[in-house]
Write an enzyme that holds these catalytic residues in place. Structure first.
Site, PDB file in Angstrom:
ATOM      1  N   ASP A   1       0.851  -1.192   0.000  1.00  0.00           N
ATOM      2  CA  ASP A   1       0.000   0.000   0.000  1.00  0.00           C
ATOM      3  C   ASP A   1       0.886   1.241   0.000  1.00  0.00           C
ATOM      4  OD1 ASP A   1      -1.782   2.030   0.393  1.00  0.00           O
ATOM      5  OD2 ASP A   1      -2.466   1.379   2.363  1.00  0.00           O
TER       6      ASP A   1
ATOM      7  N   GLU B   1      35.229  16.488  -5.460  1.00  0.00           N
ATOM      8  CA  GLU B   1      34.624  16.211  -4.154  1.00  0.00           C
ATOM      9  C   GLU B   1      33.655  17.333  -3.820  1.00  0.00           C
ATOM     10  OE1 GLU B   1      35.914  15.771   0.598  1.00  0.00           O
ATOM     11  OE2 GLU B   1      37.375  16.405  -0.913  1.00  0.00           O
TER      12      GLU B   1
ATOM     13  N   GLU C   1      33.807   8.624  11.381  1.00  0.00           N
ATOM     14  CA  GLU C   1      33.689   8.449   9.934  1.00  0.00           C
ATOM     15  C   GLU C   1      34.248   7.083   9.553  1.00  0.00           C
ATOM     16  OE1 GLU C   1      35.788  10.237   5.946  1.00  0.00           O
ATOM     17  OE2 GLU C   1      34.980  11.703   7.367  1.00  0.00           O
TER      18      GLU C   1
ATOM     19  N   ARG D   1      31.305  18.965  -1.216  1.00  0.00           N
ATOM     20  CA  ARG D   1      31.427  18.889   0.239  1.00  0.00           C
ATOM     21  C   ARG D   1      30.196  19.367   1.012  1.00  0.00           C
ATOM     22  NH1 ARG D   1      36.538  18.601   2.164  1.00  0.00           N
ATOM     23  NH2 ARG D   1      36.172  20.131   3.814  1.00  0.00           N
TER      24      ARG D   1
ATOM     25  N   GLU E   1      29.307  10.972   7.816  1.00  0.00           N
ATOM     26  CA  GLU E   1      29.778  11.057   9.207  1.00  0.00           C
ATOM     27  C   GLU E   1      28.599  10.892  10.158  1.00  0.00           C
ATOM     28  OE1 GLU E   1      33.388  14.237   8.226  1.00  0.00           O
ATOM     29  OE2 GLU E   1      31.420  14.950   8.870  1.00  0.00           O
TER      30      GLU E   1
ATOM     31  N   GLU F   1      31.169   9.872   1.913  1.00  0.00           N
ATOM     32  CA  GLU F   1      31.811   9.895   3.234  1.00  0.00           C
ATOM     33  C   GLU F   1      30.803  10.356   4.294  1.00  0.00           C
ATOM     34  OE1 GLU F   1      35.146  12.516   2.799  1.00  0.00           O
ATOM     35  OE2 GLU F   1      36.343  11.059   1.687  1.00  0.00           O
TER      36      GLU F   1
ATOM     37  N   HIS G   1      30.460  14.169   2.270  1.00  0.00           N
ATOM     38  CA  HIS G   1      31.160  14.563   1.050  1.00  0.00           C
ATOM     39  C   HIS G   1      30.961  13.482  -0.012  1.00  0.00           C
ATOM     40  CE1 HIS G   1      34.180  16.900   3.808  1.00  0.00           C
ATOM     41  NE2 HIS G   1      32.944  17.350   3.890  1.00  0.00           N
TER      42      HIS G   1
ATOM     43  N   GLU H   1      36.338  11.502  14.123  1.00  0.00           N
ATOM     44  CA  GLU H   1      36.298  12.782  13.428  1.00  0.00           C
ATOM     45  C   GLU H   1      36.641  13.936  14.391  1.00  0.00           C
ATOM     46  OE1 GLU H   1      36.146  14.792  11.023  1.00  0.00           O
ATOM     47  OE2 GLU H   1      36.204  13.368   9.369  1.00  0.00           O
TER      48      GLU H   1
ATOM     49  N   ARG I   1      40.281  23.740   1.446  1.00  0.00           N
ATOM     50  CA  ARG I   1      39.122  22.973   1.912  1.00  0.00           C
ATOM     51  C   ARG I   1      37.952  23.850   2.351  1.00  0.00           C
ATOM     52  NH1 ARG I   1      40.074  17.354   3.124  1.00  0.00           N
ATOM     53  NH2 ARG I   1      42.207  16.778   2.621  1.00  0.00           N
TER      54      ARG I   1
END
Length: 442
Positions: free
Chosen positions: A52, A331, A194, A333, A132, A130, A243, A187, A314
């Site tokens: 359903d 990547e 992680e 982020r 976390e 990745e 990420h 982390e 970063r």
């Protein structure tokens, strides 16, 4: 691994499997399942298992509720933590009674965008996620508290990292279920962890994210802990991201690599990245889908708030990891683990493909720390911010023709309605911070 119907029936007999969970994902990213006894397995493998759909978030109205679960045989796995009355799992696609895929099935939406990539000549989107998570202690009733299980920091080890044993058991369980684990570590924030697993094609990667969440929560509970993928459970510390490393392949060729380029990036990679950056504000409601997501996307906690890219820095939203050749990738982020992984990968892929189709040019890289730049400097550099809150993100989402095409009318409408309700509940709620600030002041 690939399995046939006969393989699965044989394994279920040999391993004394008693129950099978037919899993699928609702629009908000929550895993759902219909559990059947092994006596019904053959019926399920013949795609005759009905459920359903009117009771599932973002699916259909009660007058059109009948839907079918079509198992993907490659997702067959036996849960290693159930030793008596063993339980197996199959991840399913959702179909309508007329035999057509259901427009609101997140897994089907990702498949549809992948089909578009295939029509452009790309045979695979490879994704390395990745996700976390935090581990909190539970009370005597098993409910989560706000007490973290440790006060460790980045790459700490026992005795500072009190989650080490739980994390190891999660890794061992994942490996039993076919994951190739590359690393696990504590982390930055206390209680934050992680576990990285090997990249896979987009569908498998999204399936693995869902399986990963289930395993992490299950093993944590066995250790008297509560695992949460909430993006920002605590003020004053880093939040949890997801990420997503991604690249496009044609056969065995990574189309993102060009050895003649200064950074080793092909024109395809740069155009894909340009699309990712151009549509970032439009797909943020999907990659960062909760009110809480935007508490993470603030300066000072390593989460990207600004739409920019760099090969070394970063602080921007997109980073280019150092590996080249087959490992060349971008990547992204800003996504967080509250996102529905099927929808998140679908909208990012759609954005990248739009960049390729329209030969978009990526802006110059931003190699400065954006967090220390003034607003005037960011404007001068042409660096926009991600949406400040869920409402802003939803407005950007519905205004985007490309995102509307990626999600389809059904999913976009129902996602927007559900999230508008969430925003309105948050907006009208009186929070503890307000009482602390205003109760005695006014």
């Amino acid at each position: 691994m690939s399995f046939t119907k006969e393989d699965i029936l044989r394994i279920s007999r040999e391993e004394n499997v008693r129950f099978i969970r037919l899993q699928f994902t609702d629009l908000l990213g929550t895993i759902k399942n219909v559990e059947i006894p092994v006596s019904q397995l053959e019926k399920a493998l013949d795609n005759k298992m009905m459920f359903d759909g009117s009771s599932i978030e973002g699916y259909v109205r009660i007058e059109e509720s009948d839907m079918y679960l079509v198992p993907d045989l490659s997702t067959w796995v036996i849960f290693p933590w159930v030793t008596e009355s063993r339980v197996a799992r199959l991840i399913c696609d959702v179909y309508m009674p007329d035999g057509n895929p259901f427009d609101g099935d997140p897994r089907g939406i990702l498949k549809r965008v992948l089909k578009e990539a295939e029509e452009m000549g790309y045979t695979a989107m490879n994704v390395g996620p990745e996700p976390e998570f935090f581990l909190f202690k539970t009370d005597e009733k098993g409910n989560p508290t706000l007490e973290l299980n440790d006060q460790g920091g980045y790459f700490d080890l026992a005795p500072t990292d009190m989650g080490e044993n739980c994390r190891r058991e999660i890794v061992l369980t994942l490996e039993e279920m076919g994951f190739e684990i590359e690393a696990s570590h504590h982390e930055v924030a206390p209680g934050q962890h992680e576990i990285d697993f090997k990249y896979a094609d987009a569908i498998k990667a999204a399936d693995q994210i869902q399986t990963f969440k289930l395993v992490v929560k299950t093993i944590a509970r066995q250790h008297g802990l509560h695992a949460t993928f909430m993006p920002k459970p605590l003020f004053g510390v880093n939040g949890s991201g997801m990420h997503c490393h991604q690249s496009l392949f044609k056969g065995k060729e990574n189309t993102f690599y060009d050895e003649s380029d200064k950074l080793g990036l092909s024109e395809t990679a740069r155009q894909y990245m340009a699309g990712i950056l151009h549509h970032a504000r439009a797909y943020a409601a999907i990659t960062n889908p909760t009110v809480n997501s935007y508490k993470r996307l603030v300066p000072g906690y390593e989460a990207p708030c600004y739409v920019a890219w760099s090969a070394s820095n970063r602080s921007p939203m997109v980073r280019i990891p150092a590996s080249r050749g087959l490992s060349t990738r971008i990547e992204v982020r800003n996504p967080d683990p509250a996102a529905n992984p099927y929808l998140a990968l679908a909208v990012m892929l759609k954005a990248g493909l739009d960049g390729i189709k329209n030969k978009m040019q990526s802006p110059p890289p931003t190699d400065r720390n954006i967090y220390v730049m003034t607003e005037e400097e960011r404007i001068q550099e042409g660096i926009p911010s991600l949406p400040l809150n869920l409402k802003n993100a939803l407005d950007e989402l519905v205004a985007s023709e490309v995102m509307s095409e990626a999600l389809g009318e059904h999913a976009l409408q129902h996602f927007y309605e559900l999230k508008e309700i969430e925003w309105d509940m948050y907006r009208t709620q009186v929070h503890a911070w307000e009482r602390d600030q205003y109760m005695t002041l006014y």
